[in-house]
Design a protein around this motif. Structure first.
Motif, PDB file in Angstrom:
ATOM      1  N   GLY A  33       0.741  -1.293   0.068  1.00 61.45           N
ATOM      2  CA  GLY A  33       0.106  -0.087   0.046  1.00 61.45           C
ATOM      3  C   GLY A  33       0.826   1.262  -0.022  1.00 61.45           C
ATOM      4  N   HIS A  49      -2.723   3.519   2.026  1.00 60.51           N
ATOM      5  CA  HIS A  49      -2.285   2.434   2.984  1.00 60.51           C
ATOM      6  C   HIS A  49      -3.404   2.768   4.216  1.00 60.51           C
ATOM      7  CE1 HIS A  49       0.139   5.121   5.992  1.00 60.51           C
ATOM      8  NE2 HIS A  49       0.654   5.645   4.816  1.00 60.51           N
ATOM      9  N   TRP A  65      -4.955  -0.526   5.591  1.00 60.71           N
ATOM     10  CA  TRP A  65      -5.090  -0.961   6.966  1.00 60.71           C
ATOM     11  C   TRP A  65      -6.533  -1.216   7.766  1.00 60.71           C
ATOM     12  CZ3 TRP A  65      -0.507  -1.439  10.404  1.00 60.71           C
ATOM     13  CH2 TRP A  65      -1.093  -1.364  11.678  1.00 60.71           C
ATOM     14  N   ASN A  74       0.415  -7.489   4.316  1.00 59.32           N
ATOM     15  CA  ASN A  74       0.426  -6.121   3.890  1.00 59.32           C
ATOM     16  C   ASN A  74       1.724  -5.516   4.280  1.00 59.32           C
ATOM     17  OD1 ASN A  74      -2.164  -6.957   3.008  1.00 59.32           O
ATOM     18  ND2 ASN A  74      -3.108  -5.411   4.459  1.00 59.32           N
ATOM     19  N   TYR A 111       2.968  -1.181   4.205  1.00 64.04           N
ATOM     20  CA  TYR A 111       2.367  -0.017   4.120  1.00 64.04           C
ATOM     21  C   TYR A 111       3.444   0.929   4.227  1.00 64.04           C
ATOM     22  CZ  TYR A 111      -1.271  -2.885   6.586  1.00 64.04           C
ATOM     23  OH  TYR A 111      -1.920  -3.615   6.879  1.00 64.04           O
ATOM     24  N   THR A 156      -3.245   4.381   9.867  1.00 64.43           N
ATOM     25  CA  THR A 156      -2.259   3.155   9.994  1.00 64.43           C
ATOM     26  C   THR A 156      -1.459   3.648  11.243  1.00 64.43           C
ATOM     27  OG1 THR A 156      -2.169   3.076   7.481  1.00 64.43           O
ATOM     28  CG2 THR A 156      -0.502   2.066   8.736  1.00 64.43           C
TER      29      THR A 156
END
Ligand SMILES: Cc1ncc(C[n+]2csc(CCOP(=O)(O)OP(=O)(O)O)c2C)c(N)n1
Length: 201
Positions: A36, A42, A46, A54, A56, A183
């Motif tokens: 992301g 992102h 999240w 994942n 970020y 995030t």
């Protein structure tokens, strides 16, 4: 490849990034890696649910595609998805040429085009003046490049990203709604978790 349609930016329905991100994440098998990009991309990744695979990108614009490309080349049996904002992609357009040259069959790029650098105050990006990111991706040689016409078409494109031969480039026009969350900004933890998960399969 019926999901690839020759639409212009103006033909694409404006959708909601948080909702599209949830639709995407809901369809992902555990082994798929998702990178992301910075911006609200992102945040919504999240908020769509924590996945070990994942990553970020917290600090730099335009790195979702290069990082995802690296993962795709290092682990060719894994499906890899890059999520990026229009402003960030515009800062790193050369990455599309690098993707074309490397031709990773396991890479899909999804771009959220809200026409703005939303997270820093919604200053307009060049796409709001008509720059068409799908046309740019095609010009870079990524033939499987398309706008997502609407939510149903987006879902079909997610399926294509998980089952077809890449590289695939999908752009979706998105609205100016805020993201669904924020995030946790622990870069070291994000990196270690992602790397450990990629080692495990
Ligand atoms: C080189 C660089 N310039 C500026 C910034 C500040 N910045 C962080 S995110 C962002 C905007 C990102 O825009 P976009 O990718 O379109 O995502 P959105 O915020 O719309 O979700 C900017 C300008 C940065 N991190 N790095």
């Amino acid at each position: 490849m019926t999901a690839i349609r020759h639409l212009s930016r103006a033909d694409a329905h404006v959708m909601n990034r948080s909702a599209l991100t949830r639709r995407l994440v809901a369809r992902l098998p555990d082994d798929v890696a998702v990178v992301g990009g910075i911006g609200h991309t992102h945040f919504d990744l999240w908020a769509a649910g924590q996945r070990a695979r994942n990553f970020y990108m917290l600090g730099s614009m335009g790195l979702a595609v290069p990082i995802a490309l690296g993962v795709a080349l290092a682990q060719p049996r894994r499906r890899v998805i890059a999520l990026e904002g229009d402003g960030s992609l515009l800062m790193q357009l050369g990455a599309l040429g690098t993707v074309m040259a490397a031709r990773p069959k396991n890479l899909a790029i999804f771009v959220w085009d809200n026409g703005a650098y939303q997270i820093t105050g919604a200053q307009p990006t060049a796409t709001s003046a008509g720059v068409d990111l799908v046309a740019i991706a095609r010009g870079a040689g990524i033939a499987a490049a398309t706008w997502a016409a609407d939510e149903a078409h987006f879902e079909a494109l997610v399926e294509l990203a998980l089952s077809g031969d890449g590289p695939l480039f999908v752009a979706a026009r998105t609205d100016n709604q805020p993201p669904a969350g924020t995030t946790d900004r622990d870069a070291a933890r994000i990196r270690m978790r992602f790397m450990d998960a990629l080692k495990q399969g």
